[in-house]
Design a protein around this motif. Sequence first.
Motif, PDB file in Angstrom:
ATOM      1  N   GLU A 262       0.842  -1.197   0.000  1.00 24.54           N
ATOM      2  CA  GLU A 262       0.000   0.000   0.000  1.00 24.54           C
ATOM      3  C   GLU A 262       0.870   1.237   0.000  1.00 24.54           C
ATOM      4  N   GLY A 263       0.253   2.362  -0.347  1.00 24.70           N
ATOM      5  CA  GLY A 263       0.981   3.626  -0.375  1.00 24.70           C
ATOM      6  C   GLY A 263       2.133   3.604  -1.375  1.00 24.70           C
ATOM      7  N   VAL A 264       1.957   2.892  -2.501  1.00 24.49           N
ATOM      8  CA  VAL A 264       2.998   2.817  -3.518  1.00 24.49           C
ATOM      9  C   VAL A 264       2.854   4.033  -4.445  1.00 24.49           C
ATOM     10  N   SER A 265       3.855   4.889  -4.459  1.00 26.91           N
ATOM     11  CA  SER A 265       3.739   6.112  -5.254  1.00 26.91           C
ATOM     12  C   SER A 265       3.918   5.801  -6.731  1.00 26.91           C
ATOM     13  N   GLY A 266       3.528   6.758  -7.565  1.00 27.29           N
ATOM     14  CA  GLY A 266       3.596   6.572  -9.011  1.00 27.29           C
ATOM     15  C   GLY A 266       4.993   6.199  -9.493  1.00 27.29           C
ATOM     16  N   THR A 267       6.014   6.795  -8.860  1.00 29.79           N
ATOM     17  CA  THR A 267       7.385   6.517  -9.305  1.00 29.79           C
ATOM     18  C   THR A 267       7.799   5.079  -8.995  1.00 29.79           C
ATOM     19  N   ASP A 268       7.185   4.484  -7.994  1.00 30.62           N
ATOM     20  CA  ASP A 268       7.528   3.116  -7.609  1.00 30.62           C
ATOM     21  C   ASP A 268       6.602   2.081  -8.253  1.00 30.62           C
ATOM     22  N   TYR A 269       5.473   2.566  -8.764  1.00 33.05           N
ATOM     23  CA  TYR A 269       4.408   1.637  -9.125  1.00 33.05           C
ATOM     24  C   TYR A 269       4.804   0.577 -10.159  1.00 33.05           C
ATOM     25  N   PRO A 270       5.418   1.027 -11.293  1.00 33.42           N
ATOM     26  CA  PRO A 270       5.789  -0.002 -12.295  1.00 33.42           C
ATOM     27  C   PRO A 270       6.777  -1.023 -11.726  1.00 33.42           C
ATOM     28  N   ARG A 271       7.704  -0.547 -10.870  1.00 33.76           N
ATOM     29  CA  ARG A 271       8.667  -1.472 -10.276  1.00 33.76           C
ATOM     30  C   ARG A 271       7.952  -2.506  -9.398  1.00 33.76           C
TER      31      ARG A 271
ATOM     32  N   THR B 153       0.546   4.679 -19.057  1.00 37.11           N
ATOM     33  CA  THR B 153       1.439   4.184 -20.116  1.00 37.11           C
ATOM     34  C   THR B 153       2.395   3.124 -19.571  1.00 37.11           C
ATOM     35  N   GLU B 154       3.051   3.453 -18.456  1.00 39.84           N
ATOM     36  CA  GLU B 154       4.054   2.551 -17.903  1.00 39.84           C
ATOM     37  C   GLU B 154       3.434   1.218 -17.498  1.00 39.84           C
ATOM     38  N   ALA B 155       2.245   1.269 -16.931  1.00 41.21           N
ATOM     39  CA  ALA B 155       1.595   0.033 -16.481  1.00 41.21           C
ATOM     40  C   ALA B 155       1.339  -0.888 -17.671  1.00 41.21           C
ATOM     41  N   ARG B 156       0.938  -0.302 -18.795  1.00 39.13           N
ATOM     42  CA  ARG B 156       0.680  -1.127 -19.983  1.00 39.13           C
ATOM     43  C   ARG B 156       1.974  -1.710 -20.534  1.00 39.13           C
ATOM     44  N   GLN B 157       3.076  -0.935 -20.413  1.00 39.36           N
ATOM     45  CA  GLN B 157       4.374  -1.460 -20.863  1.00 39.36           C
ATOM     46  C   GLN B 157       4.789  -2.658 -20.007  1.00 39.36           C
ATOM     47  N   VAL B 158       4.615  -2.527 -18.702  1.00 39.58           N
ATOM     48  CA  VAL B 158       4.972  -3.634 -17.808  1.00 39.58           C
ATOM     49  C   VAL B 158       4.169  -4.874 -18.172  1.00 39.58           C
ATOM     50  N   ALA B 159       2.872  -4.662 -18.404  1.00 37.68           N
ATOM     51  CA  ALA B 159       2.003  -5.802 -18.735  1.00 37.68           C
ATOM     52  C   ALA B 159       2.492  -6.496 -20.000  1.00 37.68           C
ATOM     53  N   ALA B 160       2.953  -5.707 -20.975  1.00 37.16           N
ATOM     54  CA  ALA B 160       3.430  -6.286 -22.231  1.00 37.16           C
ATOM     55  C   ALA B 160       4.683  -7.144 -21.983  1.00 37.16           C
ATOM     56  N   ASP B 161       5.477  -6.791 -20.968  1.00 40.33           N
ATOM     57  CA  ASP B 161       6.689  -7.546 -20.658  1.00 40.33           C
ATOM     58  C   ASP B 161       6.408  -8.865 -19.929  1.00 40.33           C
ATOM     59  N   TYR B 162       5.228  -8.975 -19.354  1.00 37.17           N
ATOM     60  CA  TYR B 162       4.899 -10.196 -18.590  1.00 37.17           C
ATOM     61  C   TYR B 162       3.612 -10.828 -19.118  1.00 37.17           C
TER      62      TYR B 162
ATOM     63  N   PRO C  59      -8.570  -1.370 -21.964  1.00 37.78           N
ATOM     64  CA  PRO C  59      -7.700  -2.526 -21.813  1.00 37.78           C
ATOM     65  C   PRO C  59      -6.631  -2.533 -22.903  1.00 37.78           C
ATOM     66  N   ALA C  60      -5.566  -3.311 -22.691  1.00 39.59           N
ATOM     67  CA  ALA C  60      -4.491  -3.386 -23.673  1.00 39.59           C
ATOM     68  C   ALA C  60      -3.964  -4.806 -23.746  1.00 39.59           C
ATOM     69  N   GLY C  61      -3.643  -5.240 -24.936  1.00 35.64           N
ATOM     70  CA  GLY C  61      -3.058  -6.565 -25.133  1.00 35.64           C
ATOM     71  C   GLY C  61      -3.988  -7.670 -24.645  1.00 35.64           C
ATOM     72  N   ASP C  62      -3.389  -8.839 -24.377  1.00 35.30           N
ATOM     73  CA  ASP C  62      -4.181  -9.980 -23.938  1.00 35.30           C
ATOM     74  C   ASP C  62      -4.310 -10.044 -22.424  1.00 35.30           C
ATOM     75  N   ASN C  63      -3.456  -9.260 -21.705  1.00 30.02           N
ATOM     76  CA  ASN C  63      -3.389  -9.485 -20.264  1.00 30.02           C
ATOM     77  C   ASN C  63      -3.568  -8.227 -19.418  1.00 30.02           C
ATOM     78  N   PHE C  64      -3.913  -7.096 -20.043  1.00 32.76           N
ATOM     79  CA  PHE C  64      -4.100  -5.885 -19.256  1.00 32.76           C
ATOM     80  C   PHE C  64      -5.586  -5.501 -19.241  1.00 32.76           C
TER      81      PHE C  64
END
Lengths: 314, 326
Positions: B69-78, B100-109, B122-127
């Motif tokens: 919890e309390g995960v800031s935007g700068t930490d979120y994708p990590r 944008t970053e969240a969708r990039q992460v999803a594409a990597d996994y 939604p984006a891709g098959d898994n987001f």
Amino acid sequence: MMEALDIFASAGLWAAVLRIATPLIFGTLGALICERSGVLNLGIEGIMTFGAMIGWMTVYHGGGLWAGIAVAALSGAMFGLLHAAMTVPLGLSQHVTGLGITLFASSLSYYIFRLSIPVSGSPPTIVPFQPIAIPGLSDIPFLGEALFSQTAPTYLAILLAVVAAIALARTPLGLAVRIVGENPHAAEAQGIDPIRLRIGAVVVGSALMAVGGAFLTLSAFNSFFPTMVQGRGWVCIALVVFASWKPARALLGALLFALFDAYQLRLSHVVGKAIPYQLFLMIPYLMSILALLVMARRARVPQALMQPFRRGER
Amino acid sequence: MSIAVSRRAFLLGTAAGTLALATSRVSAAEKLKVAGIHASPVENAWNSRLHEALLAAAKDGVIEYTFSEGVSGTDYPRAMREYAEAGNKLIVGESYAVETEARQVAADYPDTAFLMGSSGGPAGDNFGTFGTWNHEAAYLAGMLAAPMSKTGTFGAVGAIPIPEVNILINAFRAGVSEARPDAKFLVGFIGTFFDPPKARESGLAQIDAGADILFGERIGTADAAKEKGIKSVGSLLDYTPRYPETVFANAMWYFRPILDAAVKDVQAGEKTGKDYSPYSFMKEGGNDIVFSESMVIKDSIPAMEAKRKAIKDGSFKVPVDPSEPT
């Protein structure tokens, strides 16, 4: 247009001004006392958060409301002692230490709160301070509702501003604090120990900051949220400059800021969509910057502010 | 400040998570590993709805749940990456600040499903994405509120005029207007999601301006109503226990139908890159009104119940209006 002015005639506005100003008065006085002795305390935001948490926690666990205020003050004093130990005898950077204290104190509040209170969307409540009716005064039409329907800490804040103003300007202790903030070497020549005095000033100032935070959970609201201080501490730091490091003006500055805030909350209902709401939210800050521009030109900064005192140094 | 808070919270969350994993490993053969990443403390009304549904699902033995919890935007994708690397099959959270970053992460996994509260699609098959739609319940609360006002003025305190907040307040107003076309409305935005004392001040300002029913999108609003002895409506969760004399109705939002649908898709190996918002609808059990009968005007209940039925069977659609209320 008339409606925008009518707002000033509503007692509710003036009651809101005092409520909104209270945490700012405590915080600004605290920061002012630290700075008058020559120490900038940027730990204020974190210390307010911790005061809000520990004050609330004290009451939640069965303590009285004033015990909550006292515990908050004590916790603020401890953080003040930490800040003073780093910046006064050790002479470390006051900016870095202060910001460190803010990070430490706000994270620690979050940590303690999370470990001791079960997670819920609607956190537990306490019974906060209730407005007290002052016999005679509270029954006056308009003025009674506007000025004399506050909770006890609000009156305490105003009283403290007066006491601080007199103490700084008219007592030997106040004089000593001022000399230490202007020229600690001269103070030492007078037999004053700048180190002890600075530590004392930071401890007292930090205690006031924590009480400002405790007001949020013990009077303005009845629960604690980890991020609820919302920059009020930083506003206090700016208000000290606005006040030219004078307690009476600090009181005025806090009231003025609160007036802008209370006014914008009401103005948006009159003006409606003609102006985006973000502009209303900006008003208190914009007006503060404007006021700062005017006031800061004449402000006299304590000459030794942010300069560590080292004995025997020339 | 937020970075340090989030880091500490993240450590705490993962530590607690590891502990939970260690203790429940024996019985966890078939359970889906689900991680929650909350941008705010889980006290936040919205996050608490997700958190509660996830905890309930874990208790039912459907999933295994860890969270930060309390995960800031700068930490979120990590944080998303770390949970994906840790073998979680479904990651639930909010991508409002990191679309944008969240969708990039999803594409990597590609083997991990993501279910995010989002303003985008939604984006891709898994987001997969979802909206917070409890506007149907808000409309019904408005119907109950309409005859209760003496002044005919209805206030609302919101955080920031984003579509999800606007739709909610507009639906409440539509519900009021149905029974009371001449109603006057006030709205105040406090510009932050986390300042209950400010929400209270905003509520008090509206009461000063004549409002005698407040719609509380933010916590703190009902405190103003309670202080001045008027009535208030809650949103997202049930505020009546907290303010028994004040909050007469709540536009509840339930995350469980969305979660269950996503869990089912993941387990079936189906595509999860879709919009799960429809599971927020009343007919799916995603939102509903709860109210205290003793506090509302009796005559207004049958009409409201009829409308509720119509919403459920699809014969009435509550208007979705994302424009900023004034």
